[in-house]
Write a protein that holds these residues in place. Sequence first.
Motif, PDB file in Angstrom:
ATOM      1  N   UNK A  37       0.999  -0.770   0.225  1.00  0.00           N
ATOM      2  CA  UNK A  37      -0.365  -0.046   0.097  1.00  0.00           C
ATOM      3  C   UNK A  37       0.926   1.591   0.206  1.00  0.00           C
ATOM      4  N   UNK A  38       1.948   1.093   0.068  1.00  0.00           N
ATOM      5  CA  UNK A  38       2.703   2.684  -0.553  1.00  0.00           C
ATOM      6  C   UNK A  38       4.406   1.945  -1.081  1.00  0.00           C
ATOM      7  N   UNK A  39       5.096   3.001  -1.149  1.00  0.00           N
ATOM      8  CA  UNK A  39       6.513   2.502  -1.873  1.00  0.00           C
ATOM      9  C   UNK A  39       7.348   2.688  -0.729  1.00  0.00           C
ATOM     10  N   UNK A  40       8.176   2.391  -2.014  1.00  0.00           N
ATOM     11  CA  UNK A  40      10.363   2.245  -0.743  1.00  0.00           C
ATOM     12  C   UNK A  40      10.646   3.469  -0.603  1.00  0.00           C
ATOM     13  N   UNK A  41      10.913   3.502   0.240  1.00  0.00           N
ATOM     14  CA  UNK A  41      12.142   4.503   1.107  1.00  0.00           C
ATOM     15  C   UNK A  41      12.983   5.090   0.440  1.00  0.00           C
ATOM     16  N   UNK A  42      13.126   6.433  -0.416  1.00  0.00           N
ATOM     17  CA  UNK A  42      14.238   6.956  -1.697  1.00  0.00           C
ATOM     18  C   UNK A  42      16.021   6.376  -0.832  1.00  0.00           C
ATOM     19  N   UNK A  93      20.472   5.585  11.672  1.00  0.00           N
ATOM     20  CA  UNK A  93      19.019   5.980  12.567  1.00  0.00           C
ATOM     21  C   UNK A  93      18.157   4.789  12.588  1.00  0.00           C
ATOM     22  N   UNK A  94      17.771   3.917  12.527  1.00  0.00           N
ATOM     23  CA  UNK A  94      17.199   2.416  12.719  1.00  0.00           C
ATOM     24  C   UNK A  94      17.745   2.212  13.819  1.00  0.00           C
ATOM     25  N   UNK A  95      15.975   2.633  14.928  1.00  0.00           N
ATOM     26  CA  UNK A  95      15.816   1.585  15.643  1.00  0.00           C
ATOM     27  C   UNK A  95      16.875   0.305  16.059  1.00  0.00           C
ATOM     28  N   UNK A  96      16.379  -0.788  15.273  1.00  0.00           N
ATOM     29  CA  UNK A  96      17.120  -2.263  15.436  1.00  0.00           C
ATOM     30  C   UNK A  96      18.519  -0.973  15.322  1.00  0.00           C
ATOM     31  N   UNK A 122      25.018   1.498   8.077  1.00  0.00           N
ATOM     32  CA  UNK A 122      24.302   1.453   6.798  1.00  0.00           C
ATOM     33  C   UNK A 122      22.519   2.364   6.550  1.00  0.00           C
ATOM     34  N   UNK A 182      19.599   6.374  -0.956  1.00  0.00           N
ATOM     35  CA  UNK A 182      20.182   7.147  -0.238  1.00  0.00           C
ATOM     36  C   UNK A 182      21.598   7.802  -1.021  1.00  0.00           C
TER      37      UNK A 182
END
Lengths: 206, 178
Positions: free
Chosen positions: B10-15, B68-71, B65, B17
């Motif tokens: 229902x959405x698209x891939x993040x841009x 910023x990810x919480x993971x 890479x 980098x």
Amino acid sequence: MPANQDQGPGGLHPDHELSEQDILKAMKGLSGYLDITPGDFKEVFDLAYGQALRRLGLSIKARDLMTAPVVSVGAGDSLGQVAQVMAEAGVSGVPVLDDGGRVLGVISEKDFLKRMDPLGSPSLMGVVARCLSQGACLLAPLLEERAAQAMSAPAVTLGPEATLAEISALFSERGINRAPVVDRQGRPLGMVSRGDLLGARAGRRA
Amino acid sequence: MSFGGKLKGNTQSPPRVSLEEMAWSWLGSFLGIGAVAGLNHLYFAGTPWTLIVGSFGASASLIYGAIKSPLAQPRNFVGGQVLSALVGVSAQMALPGQAWLAAPLAVAFAVVVMHATKTLHPPGGATALIAVAGGPQVHDLGYLYALLPVGAGALLMLAIALVVNNLPAKRRYPEFWL
């Protein structure tokens, strides 16, 4: 997905809402990889925005919104005097007070129009149209009248602690554009108008 | 929403980098893995011990890479790696020689433990799996596996991340510690 597909939390038209393209552009503007999809971001944003609106609706009170001090008229004032007071203050409605300074009712431009054209709808253009077509001076019937006769009463009043959400609901339920904020004795503290509510929604707080 | 509708997405891939971001991700990954591989070569070659575990490659994708990810945060990286190692070793010890069952149990419990402790770090699942499927050299380490290679290697890679990810003006790491 949000429950209501047609309108966002702010009741905006879909074209005016935050779009995935907006989010993608913003994500490109930040350097670095964000591991959230634009769709998920929008869902979080919509929920957070709705939450913020509800919080503001409950935290902003009549005392924050109202215009004070109040311009008011006495029950026995003539409509000529009332019109002059309203014109000088640049307001479209004033509370009408009894001798003890308590709010009896509210008189507005609409009340004047009703008296000028009791048969038509209370609008300025309705009055202008009748005046032009019949050549009758519609102000004549007002000469002898007093504020107490023309006002809308009893007044719909607010306590100073009424919330933005309550006031918005009251205005649309009762079809009114302004209401006096009164103390426990019914004496006016200020006036809240629809314009004041818009200012609060837009974040312009006095 | 119908099952078919859900499968459509229902959405698209993040841009994508920037090249600069890719370059810093490369440098962090090279130095991070280089540190554990180099020290392993210097001190552990020919010993029963090691400083390298395959899941560090996966961790590098996150902590160099997707910083910023919480993971990718220190809590998730070190916590997820060490807890998953403990879970994996436990599964291996509970069902020795039964890798067909110990392996799925190790990974499934590792994911749940990471969720429960707010330390979800996808490479942790690999760390748990390696504890079972990594062969006799890993099995012989016992619970030491959680400290060496996993704990020590993770701390070393974290130290590299704290330096490299904070060199460029536009990068900042971590987002949070605990």
